[in-house]
Scaffold this active site. Sequence first.
Site, mmCIF file in Angstrom:
data_model
loop_
_atom_site.group_PDB
_atom_site.id
_atom_site.type_symbol
_atom_site.label_atom_id
_atom_site.label_comp_id
_atom_site.label_asym_id
_atom_site.label_seq_id
_atom_site.Cartn_x
_atom_site.Cartn_y
_atom_site.Cartn_z
ATOM 1 N N GLY A 1 0.770 -1.239 0.000
ATOM 2 C CA GLY A 1 0.000 0.000 0.000
ATOM 3 C C GLY A 1 0.798 1.284 0.000
ATOM 4 C CB THR A 2 4.161 2.390 -1.156
ATOM 5 O OG1 THR A 2 4.163 1.906 -2.494
ATOM 6 C CG2 THR A 2 4.943 1.460 -0.262
ATOM 7 C CG ASN A 3 1.277 3.453 -5.737
ATOM 8 O OD1 ASN A 3 1.607 4.494 -6.279
ATOM 9 N ND2 ASN A 3 1.897 2.302 -5.948
ATOM 10 C CB ILE B 1 -8.884 -9.881 -13.374
ATOM 11 C CG1 ILE B 1 -7.450 -10.370 -13.616
ATOM 12 C CG2 ILE B 1 -9.523 -9.293 -14.632
ATOM 13 C CD1 ILE B 1 -6.559 -9.469 -14.426
ATOM 14 C CG LEU B 2 -11.711 -4.291 -11.046
ATOM 15 C CD1 LEU B 2 -12.066 -2.857 -11.407
ATOM 16 C CD2 LEU B 2 -12.311 -4.668 -9.716
ATOM 17 C CG ASN C 1 -4.121 -0.367 -12.797
ATOM 18 O OD1 ASN C 1 -3.971 -0.657 -11.606
ATOM 19 N ND2 ASN C 1 -3.437 -0.953 -13.763
ATOM 20 C CG HIS D 1 1.316 -1.312 -15.575
ATOM 21 N ND1 HIS D 1 1.072 -2.587 -15.111
ATOM 22 C CD2 HIS D 1 2.335 -1.412 -16.461
ATOM 23 C CE1 HIS D 1 1.918 -3.425 -15.697
ATOM 24 N NE2 HIS D 1 2.685 -2.738 -16.512
HETATM 25 C C1 GRF Z 1 2.963 -0.796 -7.658
HETATM 26 O O1 GRF Z 1 4.184 -1.007 -8.278
HETATM 27 C C2 GRF Z 1 1.896 -0.501 -8.691
HETATM 28 O O2 GRF Z 1 2.402 0.155 -9.805
HETATM 29 C C3 GRF Z 1 1.447 -1.880 -9.067
HETATM 30 O O3 GRF Z 1 1.491 -2.619 -7.867
HETATM 31 C C4 GRF Z 1 2.439 -2.051 -6.977
HETATM 32 C C5 GRF Z 1 1.726 -1.776 -5.690
HETATM 33 O O4 GRF Z 1 2.566 -1.358 -4.666
HETATM 34 N N1 GRF Z 1 0.170 -1.832 -9.722
HETATM 35 P P1 GRF Z 1 1.973 -0.748 -3.322
HETATM 36 O O5 GRF Z 1 1.054 -1.820 -2.703
HETATM 37 O O6 GRF Z 1 1.221 0.489 -3.663
HETATM 38 O O7 GRF Z 1 3.159 -0.489 -2.450
#
Ligand code: GRF
Length: 208
Positions: free
Chosen positions: A12-14, A93-94, A108, A110
């Site tokens: 969950g860093t994003n 996958i949704l 999303n 990526h």
């Molecule tokens: C990220 O690299 C994102 O681009 C991909 O999955 C990873 C998720 O990382 N879709 P985090 O859980 O947000 O740390």
Amino acid sequence: MVKIAVLVSGGGTNLQALIDAEKAGRLEQGQITLVLSSKAGVYALERARQAGIPSEVLRRKDFSTEDGYASALLGLLREREIGLVVLAGFLTILPDAVCKAYENQIINIHPSLIPSFCGEGFYGLRVHEAALAKGVKLSGATVHFVSRVVDGGAIIAQKAVAVEPDDTPALLQRRIMEQAEWEILPQAVSDFCAGRLLVRDGKVYRKS
Ligand code: GRF
């Protein structure tokens, strides 16, 4: 105000980048009101707890059919009046029904420059292994709307990141997160919530 659900499966860093952006007033018209995980016990759920954001766990394997899973997921999103779904490392996958119901309302992130190193099977470190195997000198991240084609929806934003000679997949993954993902995802979410994104003929235009 647009209510945002962030869908996660891991660290969950994003999600954290989005939480931090909201706290700093950088999500403009957006508010994260739900974190939904495809797995119990992942650190993203702890991040949600620390930020005081309600969370749910919904596992595909607990449903015998895709329809059953789709209606449970749609039920949750509708009950909470979600206006934007953000896939932030979400590994399920949704279902088509969800993509259709939330057309151009699912984003999303990526970790490559689409159309390179994307599509089915390209997730996690595999993306960066493939980039290093090809010897590309630039990789990066892409934020896009979700369509039924995996990683195939309209591109909202991209940022390139240099590949270094001694990179390992893990090093490249981290650099792309730090230099690209955590910047372009909150910005794209903010643009969406502020009504600045226009989708026409499969392309995204950003109003200034
Ligand atoms: C990220 O690299 C994102 O681009 C991909 O999955 C990873 C998720 O990382 N879709 P985090 O859980 O947000 O740390």
